[in-house]
Write an enzyme that holds these catalytic residues in place. Structure first.
Site, PDB file in Angstrom:
ATOM      1  N   LYS A  10      83.397  41.804  59.589  1.00 31.80           N
ATOM      2  CA  LYS A  10      83.296  42.306  60.956  1.00 31.80           C
ATOM      3  C   LYS A  10      83.477  41.204  62.011  1.00 31.80           C
ATOM      4  O   LYS A  10      83.384  40.012  61.698  1.00 31.80           O
ATOM      5  CB  LYS A  10      81.930  42.997  61.128  1.00 31.80           C
ATOM      6  CG  LYS A  10      81.742  44.223  60.226  1.00 31.80           C
ATOM      7  CD  LYS A  10      80.447  44.950  60.571  1.00 31.80           C
ATOM      8  CE  LYS A  10      80.274  46.195  59.709  1.00 31.80           C
ATOM      9  NZ  LYS A  10      79.116  47.011  60.168  1.00 31.80           N
ATOM     10  N   TYR A  50      84.984  55.280  61.612  1.00 29.14           N
ATOM     11  CA  TYR A  50      83.554  55.591  61.534  1.00 29.14           C
ATOM     12  C   TYR A  50      83.247  57.023  61.988  1.00 29.14           C
ATOM     13  O   TYR A  50      82.110  57.312  62.392  1.00 29.14           O
ATOM     14  CB  TYR A  50      82.754  54.601  62.369  1.00 29.14           C
ATOM     15  CG  TYR A  50      82.514  53.258  61.690  1.00 29.14           C
ATOM     16  CD1 TYR A  50      81.767  53.177  60.514  1.00 29.14           C
ATOM     17  CD2 TYR A  50      83.014  52.078  62.224  1.00 29.14           C
ATOM     18  CE1 TYR A  50      81.518  51.966  59.896  1.00 29.14           C
ATOM     19  CE2 TYR A  50      82.774  50.848  61.609  1.00 29.14           C
ATOM     20  CZ  TYR A  50      82.024  50.801  60.455  1.00 29.14           C
ATOM     21  OH  TYR A  50      81.777  49.593  59.839  1.00 29.14           O
ATOM     22  N   ASN A 113      76.302  43.187  61.543  1.00 25.61           N
ATOM     23  CA  ASN A 113      75.783  42.858  60.214  1.00 25.61           C
ATOM     24  C   ASN A 113      76.871  42.301  59.285  1.00 25.61           C
ATOM     25  O   ASN A 113      76.792  42.427  58.074  1.00 25.61           O
ATOM     26  CB  ASN A 113      75.042  44.052  59.610  1.00 25.61           C
ATOM     27  CG  ASN A 113      75.942  45.246  59.392  1.00 25.61           C
ATOM     28  OD1 ASN A 113      77.080  45.256  59.822  1.00 25.61           O
ATOM     29  ND2 ASN A 113      75.429  46.258  58.706  1.00 25.61           N
ATOM     30  N   HIS A 116      81.168  45.346  56.097  1.00 26.20           N
ATOM     31  CA  HIS A 116      81.076  46.758  55.725  1.00 26.20           C
ATOM     32  C   HIS A 116      81.618  46.908  54.313  1.00 26.20           C
ATOM     33  O   HIS A 116      82.575  46.232  53.944  1.00 26.20           O
ATOM     34  CB  HIS A 116      81.910  47.632  56.670  1.00 26.20           C
ATOM     35  CG  HIS A 116      82.134  49.023  56.126  1.00 26.20           C
ATOM     36  ND1 HIS A 116      81.227  50.034  56.278  1.00 26.20           N
ATOM     37  CD2 HIS A 116      83.148  49.533  55.374  1.00 26.20           C
ATOM     38  CE1 HIS A 116      81.677  51.117  55.654  1.00 26.20           C
ATOM     39  NE2 HIS A 116      82.835  50.842  55.100  1.00 26.20           N
ATOM     40  N   GLU A 127      88.744  55.170  52.429  1.00 29.27           N
ATOM     41  CA  GLU A 127      88.743  53.995  53.301  1.00 29.27           C
ATOM     42  C   GLU A 127      89.884  53.034  52.940  1.00 29.27           C
ATOM     43  O   GLU A 127      90.467  52.412  53.818  1.00 29.27           O
ATOM     44  CB  GLU A 127      87.386  53.283  53.213  1.00 29.27           C
ATOM     45  CG  GLU A 127      86.269  54.114  53.851  1.00 29.27           C
ATOM     46  CD  GLU A 127      84.911  53.431  53.836  1.00 29.27           C
ATOM     47  OE1 GLU A 127      83.961  54.027  54.354  1.00 29.27           O
ATOM     48  OE2 GLU A 127      84.791  52.304  53.313  1.00 29.27           O
TER      49      GLU A 127
HETATM   50  P1  CMP Z   1      78.331  49.808  58.076  1.00 25.63           P
HETATM   51  O1  CMP Z   1      78.138  49.635  56.618  1.00 25.63           O
HETATM   52  O2  CMP Z   1      79.575  49.252  58.668  1.00 25.63           O
HETATM   53  O3  CMP Z   1      78.289  51.381  58.429  1.00 25.63           O
HETATM   54  C1  CMP Z   1      77.919  51.846  59.707  1.00 25.63           C
HETATM   55  C2  CMP Z   1      77.383  50.775  60.594  1.00 25.63           C
HETATM   56  O4  CMP Z   1      76.669  51.203  61.714  1.00 25.63           O
HETATM   57  C3  CMP Z   1      76.404  49.942  59.812  1.00 25.63           C
HETATM   58  O5  CMP Z   1      77.091  49.166  58.850  1.00 25.63           O
HETATM   59  C4  CMP Z   1      75.727  49.157  60.943  1.00 25.63           C
HETATM   60  O6  CMP Z   1      76.438  47.990  61.287  1.00 25.63           O
HETATM   61  C5  CMP Z   1      75.829  50.104  62.124  1.00 25.63           C
HETATM   62  N1  CMP Z   1      74.535  50.603  62.538  1.00 25.63           N
HETATM   63  C6  CMP Z   1      73.961  50.373  63.731  1.00 25.63           C
HETATM   64  N2  CMP Z   1      72.771  50.970  63.806  1.00 25.63           N
HETATM   65  C7  CMP Z   1      72.569  51.611  62.636  1.00 25.63           C
HETATM   66  C8  CMP Z   1      71.502  52.422  62.109  1.00 25.63           C
HETATM   67  N3  CMP Z   1      70.412  52.694  62.820  1.00 25.63           N
HETATM   68  N4  CMP Z   1      71.637  52.913  60.861  1.00 25.63           N
HETATM   69  C9  CMP Z   1      72.755  52.655  60.129  1.00 25.63           C
HETATM   70  N5  CMP Z   1      73.803  51.905  60.587  1.00 25.63           N
HETATM   71  C10 CMP Z   1      73.695  51.378  61.820  1.00 25.63           C
END
Ligand code: CMP
Length: 139
Positions: A10, A50, A113, A116, A127
């Site tokens: 990311k 998403y 974070n 993904h 995906e």
């Molecule tokens: P990712 O695995 O990319 O899938 C969805 C993303 O939404 C997740 O990682 C997080 O980076 C982001 N995100 C932000 N807030 C939340 C939340 N409360 N719960 C889950 N995903 C979140």
């Protein structure tokens, strides 16, 4: 079984020059990079990727963060690749991630974070097809 999964490094991680360190952690876990490209998603593309989270309160911020700067999208292949990738990433919320995982090491917050990864075989297939055509996958 040998599986393939879709991984995204990311913007928070590409911005901090963590691409190589993150790829090394996947490779050390036995995952092979069989496709890779650096791209800058438009908000519409990030939103489409998403789409499953469209109704969630964090959707707008997620789309904004994912389209802010380049990402590196990769297909990782290996034995049990989907679960292995998730193990190496650690929990979505870095506060809950185990020691030694990518998110424990590098993530800034739940939204930023660092990585993904697909969560199941069916989503991995979708995906991968979202970003790559068949001839780009070099096993
Ligand atoms: P990712 O695995 O990319 O899938 C969805 C993303 O939404 C997740 O990682 C997080 O980076 C982001 N995100 C932000 N807030 C939340 C939340 N409360 N719960 C889950 N995903 C979140």
């Amino acid at each position: 079984a040998i599986e393939r999964t879709l991984s995204i490094i990311k913007p928070d991680a590409t911005r901090r020059n963590l691409t190589g360190k993150i790829v090394a952690m996947f490779e050390e876990a036995g995952l092979r990079v069989v496709a890779s490209k650096r791209i800058h998603l438009t908000p519409a593309q990030a939103g489409a990727f998403y789409a499953v989270h469209k109704e969630r309160p964090f959707y707008g911020e997620l789309v904004e963060q994912m389209s802010a700067e380049p990402v590196v999208v990769q297909v990782l292949e290996g034995e049990g690749a989907i679960a292995k990738n998730r193990e190496v990433m650690g929990a979505t919320n870095p506060a809950n991630a185990d020691e030694g995982t990518i998110r424990k090491s590098f993530a800034l917050s739940m939204g930023e974070n660092s990585v993904h990864g697909s969560d199941a075989p069916e989503t991995a297939k979708e995906e991968i097809a979202f970003f790559f055509s068949g001839i780009e996958l070099v096993g």
